[in-house]
Write a protein that holds these residues in place. Structure first.
Motif, PDB file in Angstrom:
ATOM      1  N   LEU A 377      58.785  13.680  -0.408  1.00 40.41           N
ATOM      2  CA  LEU A 377      59.981  13.184   0.158  1.00 40.41           C
ATOM      3  C   LEU A 377      59.859  13.192   1.851  1.00 40.41           C
ATOM      4  O   LEU A 377      60.818  12.859   2.386  1.00 40.41           O
ATOM      5  N   MET A 378      58.480  13.419   2.134  1.00 40.32           N
ATOM      6  CA  MET A 378      58.249  13.631   3.728  1.00 40.32           C
ATOM      7  C   MET A 378      58.087  12.209   3.871  1.00 40.32           C
ATOM      8  O   MET A 378      57.568  11.704   5.215  1.00 40.32           O
ATOM      9  N   LYS A 385      66.217  13.805   6.554  1.00 37.16           N
ATOM     10  CA  LYS A 385      66.311  14.931   7.545  1.00 37.16           C
ATOM     11  C   LYS A 385      65.386  16.066   7.193  1.00 37.16           C
ATOM     12  O   LYS A 385      65.328  16.409   5.998  1.00 37.16           O
ATOM     13  N   PRO A 386      64.712  16.709   8.183  1.00 42.18           N
ATOM     14  CA  PRO A 386      63.733  17.844   7.626  1.00 42.18           C
ATOM     15  C   PRO A 386      64.915  19.012   7.407  1.00 42.18           C
ATOM     16  O   PRO A 386      65.939  18.892   7.646  1.00 42.18           O
ATOM     17  N   CYS A 387      64.430  19.932   6.509  1.00 43.86           N
ATOM     18  CA  CYS A 387      65.262  21.092   5.985  1.00 43.86           C
ATOM     19  C   CYS A 387      65.815  21.787   7.213  1.00 43.86           C
ATOM     20  O   CYS A 387      65.124  21.922   8.307  1.00 43.86           O
ATOM     21  N   ASN A 388      67.281  22.122   7.120  1.00 48.74           N
ATOM     22  CA  ASN A 388      67.910  22.844   8.163  1.00 48.74           C
ATOM     23  C   ASN A 388      67.740  24.241   8.175  1.00 48.74           C
ATOM     24  O   ASN A 388      68.352  24.988   9.051  1.00 48.74           O
ATOM     25  N   ILE A 416      67.506  32.396   8.032  1.00 48.09           N
ATOM     26  CA  ILE A 416      66.737  32.058   9.054  1.00 48.09           C
ATOM     27  C   ILE A 416      67.004  30.506   9.255  1.00 48.09           C
ATOM     28  O   ILE A 416      66.511  29.900   8.680  1.00 48.09           O
ATOM     29  N   PRO A 417      67.875  30.101  10.138  1.00 47.09           N
ATOM     30  CA  PRO A 417      68.061  28.572  10.307  1.00 47.09           C
ATOM     31  C   PRO A 417      66.966  27.914  11.263  1.00 47.09           C
ATOM     32  O   PRO A 417      66.189  28.512  11.583  1.00 47.09           O
ATOM     33  N   SER A 495      65.712  17.210   1.591  1.00 47.60           N
ATOM     34  CA  SER A 495      64.404  17.719   1.531  1.00 47.60           C
ATOM     35  C   SER A 495      64.001  19.067   1.457  1.00 47.60           C
ATOM     36  O   SER A 495      62.748  19.614   1.666  1.00 47.60           O
ATOM     37  N   CYS A 496      65.051  20.156   1.524  1.00 48.02           N
ATOM     38  CA  CYS A 496      64.730  21.426   1.375  1.00 48.02           C
ATOM     39  C   CYS A 496      64.204  21.775  -0.113  1.00 48.02           C
ATOM     40  O   CYS A 496      64.951  22.609  -1.047  1.00 48.02           O
ATOM     41  N   VAL A 497      62.963  21.026  -0.753  1.00 45.03           N
ATOM     42  CA  VAL A 497      62.676  21.481  -1.974  1.00 45.03           C
ATOM     43  C   VAL A 497      62.294  22.815  -2.137  1.00 45.03           C
ATOM     44  O   VAL A 497      62.553  23.459  -3.121  1.00 45.03           O
TER      45      VAL A 497
END
Length: 817
Positions: A377-378, A385-388, A416-417, A495-497
């Motif tokens: 996914l990168m 978008k990258p994981c927030n 933690i964001p 993308s937050c796999v």
């Protein structure tokens, strides 16, 4: 010149990135050095449908079954060459085509083969046919719970077997409560109103429901059997061809419904069934597989992810959450073959599996290609978008919690964001009818690089006790329920796999760590009445036959009862004075800690049949509005254990109006202690030991059947008299008055002439009686006594007469001539 070189290098790197393979395939081949003459024993199984599927045992990571043209069962994640699975010829009839499979434990899997259900123990390599079904079935459905304890065992053992496509009403549905060893015909009276064909029946534990998928006129709809959803239905959806239904693990309420031309999802146990959303660039559209001329061949899923492979060599990956299910086109590589299948080895690790036959060996090899979804996914071409969020964790993971009636549970999660991001945490429960919550997000400090940390505090309680919902919305409070709780990020990027949601299972039911104890501050041992050392040495005591009643209630006791005292279970008896109304003080303990003094309603019963006690209240004085229950109500069940006779499940309060059971006998004893009344026990005039069984019958105190056993020593009772007290007092008073009167009247009467004659008569009677006596000495003694008495009396009577005559003589002599 340097800038041109850097630009060229950058272009080459990007080109390599676009052409990089999604995974590197390799072949698993083990134990094959020389040619083998091993022959398969039995008949090879095969999957009845034109696609492939890998079913994993979620409680054993490396155990799975592959369903295709051959069936393979592995306990090592297909890392060894495997023989196809076969079934003995004498067990199955006809072609052994598999239509459904389900793991029920760490060692047993169920197969539906040619309309029958067979269990296979792959540890012992033994087959067994399930019993109880008279008609063919096509599918078996159930859910799996991996936590330890009887709760999860009961959940896993509940199964349905049915014929998909059967006409309703009329189709037989079977259910099992012992893990598929035997099945029974389900009572379908509650389903008689359903019309159409059966698409499936499922235990939807995430909502404590049984869901029935019905199909009519190419429209599918879920119906539910339990309150409060039994009065509503799910939203209709298109159902043109039979759909396979996947219940995703860990009881979160997520479903996948799919066939070769469509794939649908649900996040609330079928109440809303919708299409998957496909991300294309920065836009999202509903995925229409049929319109896109795609043919789905294999589907993979775990608790939070899903993926599917189509015949046209397209691989799709997505995440499934409460805010929606989103997928992305991951690759167009040539993965497809007629035997290929996909499954998740772990979160973010997708395995592409293809069995390979070997002409020289019966065992098959496997070509495997492991996809690291996070790396895939990168790619810049996917424009994700990258994981927030950097971190989301909690101690609730891998734990199951219980919320009993009138109890609360507090959980927390740490978030933690990503620097500069403000994600929105999301708390969801799968069964809001039974479980309610309150959540609060607090600042929890900073990280070393200055980023913020947040703590999410969650308070959970049974929905009925929050008071925030309508009465008709909440589930029946008397019925136990199940719900999962999930903490996720509402706007989490695709993308937050590696950032899995935090989820666990909540049982709204009996807390097995609870127990009740009858307080024992003053015992017969501490007061010196009984010796604890003697009580432990097979101490026995006697119960008089007048004080107890035979257990079977067929007649009075024929003799005294000798009872062994169970000191290990009872300890020293509590000391109670017989004439003082008494009520046991019941303590509620949880995990070895005293929680409270229980004030719920409970009942007691003397286990040896002693009946020399009563109750201080009657039905009238207890303010009953209907006829109260008592132990005589359950006399037919007396031969069973006392804990199952009168309990919270069959208790009916008399303080509520009951038209079917009006108050006809207000003077009957009220035998329920605790609760809203101050009812007490009154012991009769008997000293000795009583052994009681105590059972909590209040249905709104706990889901547990709380009970205990305790003993009481009653003292201070005097022996019972043979005469009535009033009669005895009357006789004593009458006798006393009579004696006083005789003491006055007899001496007075003896001084009269009549009294003298009576005395003489009595003397003659005595002499006559003495004459009969053979004892001469005694007769002489009595005669002398009577003679002296008679002489004395005569002298006293004659003497005054002589004195008078003397005086007369003297007067005559001294007078004048």
């Amino acid at each position: 010149m340097l800038m041109l070189i850097l630009a060229a290098v950058t272009t080459m790197v990007r080109a390599q990135d676009l052409n990089q393979e999604l995974c590197r395939p390799y072949t698993v081949r083990t134990g094959k050095v020389f040619e083998s003459s091993i022959q398969l024993e039995g008949v090879p199984l095969f999957y009845a449908f034109p696609n492939t599927f890998v079913l994993k045992n979620i409680c054993m990571d490396k155990t799975a079954v592959y369903l295709g043209q051959h069936v393979f069962l592995t306990t090592n994640n297909f890392d060894f060459s495997i023989l196809p699975l076969t079934i003995p010829n004498e067990i199955v009839v006809g072609e052994p085509s598999v239509t459904s499979a389900h793991f029920i434990s760490k060692s047993v899997i169920l197969f539906v083969i040619s309309g029958g259900i067979y269990s296979y123990n792959f540890i012992e390599s033994t087959w067994r046919k399930s019993e109880g079904m008279s008609e063919p079935v096509s599918h078996i459905s159930g859910d799996t719970c991996c936590f330890k304890g009887s709760f999860c065992l009961e959940l896993t053992s509940s199964l349905f077997a049915y014929l998909r496509g059967g006409q309703m009403p009329g189709t037989n549905i079977y259910f099992s409560e012992n893990g598929g060893f035997t099945f029974r015909l389900m009572d379908t009276d509650k389903l008689s109103h359903l019309k159409g064909t059966l698409g499936g029946i499922f235990h939807l534990h995430s909502m404590s429901q049984v869901g029935i998928l019905m199909v009519e006129n190419d429209v599918g709809m879920f119906h539910y059997m339990e309150y409060p959803l039994n009065h509503s239905m799910g939203i209709p959806f298109s159902y043109k061809n039979p759909l396979e239904v996947i219940l995703k693990p860990h009881q979160r309420g997520f479903l996948i419904l799919w066939n070769q031309t469509s794939i649908l999802v649900s996040s609330n146990s079928g109440q809303i069934v919708e299409s998957v959303r496909l991300k294309q660039g920065k836009s999202f559209t509903n995925l229409d597989v049929e319109s896109a001329n795609k043919t789905i061949y294999s589907v993979a899923s775990n608790s939070f992810e899903m993926a599917f492979l189509v015949v046209e060599n397209d691989l799709y990956y997505g995440s499934q959450n409460y805010m929606g299910s989103y997928i992305i086109h991951l690759s167009e590589e040539a993965f497809w073959s007629k035997d290929v299948s996909i499954y998740f080895e772990n979160t973010g690790m997708l395995q592409i599996l293809t069995p390979i036959a070997d002409p020289n060996f019966a065992a098959f090899d496997f070509k495997k290609c492991l996809v690291n979804v996070q790396d895939a996914l990168m790619k810049e071409s996917l424009q994700l978008k990258p994981c927030n969020v950097e971190l989301l964790e909690s101690t609730m993971v891998n734990n199951m919690f219980t919320i009993d009636m009138n109890s609360k549970l507090r959980l927390s999660a740490l978030m933690i964001p990503r620097m500069g991001e403000s994600p929105i945490p999301l708390v969801m429960v799968s069964n809001p009818h039974a479980l309610g919550f309150k959540a609060r997000l607090n600042n929890y400090g900073n990280t070393f690089d200055g980023n913020f940390k947040y703590k999410l505090d969650i308070e959970l309680q049974q929905q009925h006790h929050w008071g925030n919902s309508e009465f008709n919305f909440t589930a029946n409070i008397k019925r136990q329920a199940i719900s999962s709780i999930t903490v996720d990020i509402a706007d989490k990027a695709l993308s937050c796999v590696d950032l899995k949601p935090v989820s666990t299972l909540i049982s709204v039911g009996c807390d097995m760590t609870k127990k009740i104890v009858v307080q024992n501050k003053i015992s017969a041992c501490t007061m010196g009445i009984l010796n604890p050392v003697q009580l432990q040495k097979n101490y026995t005591y006697r119960i008089e036959k007048e004080a107890y009643e035979s257990i079977n209630h067929l007649g009075q006791a024929q003799g005294d009862l000798i009872v062994f005292y169970e000191y290990k279970d009872l300890g020293c008896p509590r000391l109670v004075y017989y004439d003082k109304p008494w009520k046991p003080v019941v303590e509620l303990w949880k995990n070895g800690i005293l929680e409270e003094i229980m004030d719920a309603e409970y009942v007691i019963l003397e286990v040896n049949g002693v009946i020399s006690y009563s109750y201080s209240l009657t039905a009238a004085t207890a303010n009953c509005r209907s006829q109260p229950q008592n132990w005589s109500t359950f006399e037919s069940d007396m031969e069973s254990q006392h804990s199952s006779i009168w309990n919270r499940e069959n208790y009916v309060s008399c303080h509520e109006v009951n038209q079917d059971n009006p108050l006809l006998w207000p003077n009957v004893q009220y035998q329920v202690l605790g609760g809203r009344t101050d009812n007490r026990v009154i012991f009769g005039q008997r000293n000795g030991i009583y052994t009681f069984h105590l059972s909590v019958v209040d249905p709104f105190y706990s889901y547990c059947n709380l009970n205990t056993i305790f003993s009481v020593y009653v003292y201070g009772a005097l022996p019972t008299t043979k005469f009535q007290p009033l009669l005895s007092i009357f006789l004593v008073v009458t006798t006393t008055l009579l004696l006083v009167w005789l003491g006055y009247a007899i001496p007075k009467q003896l001084r009269t002439e009549r009294g003298q004659r009576l005395l003489g008569f009595c003397s003659q009677i005595c002499q006559y009686c003495l004459g009969i006596c053979t004892c001469a000495w005694l007769r002489g003694k009595l005669r002398r006594g009577l003679r002296s008495r008679r002489v004395k009396d005569q002298s006293q009577k004659v003497l005054p007469t002589h004195k008078t005559s003397d005086r007369r003589t003297q007067s005559k002599t001294l007078g004048p001539p």
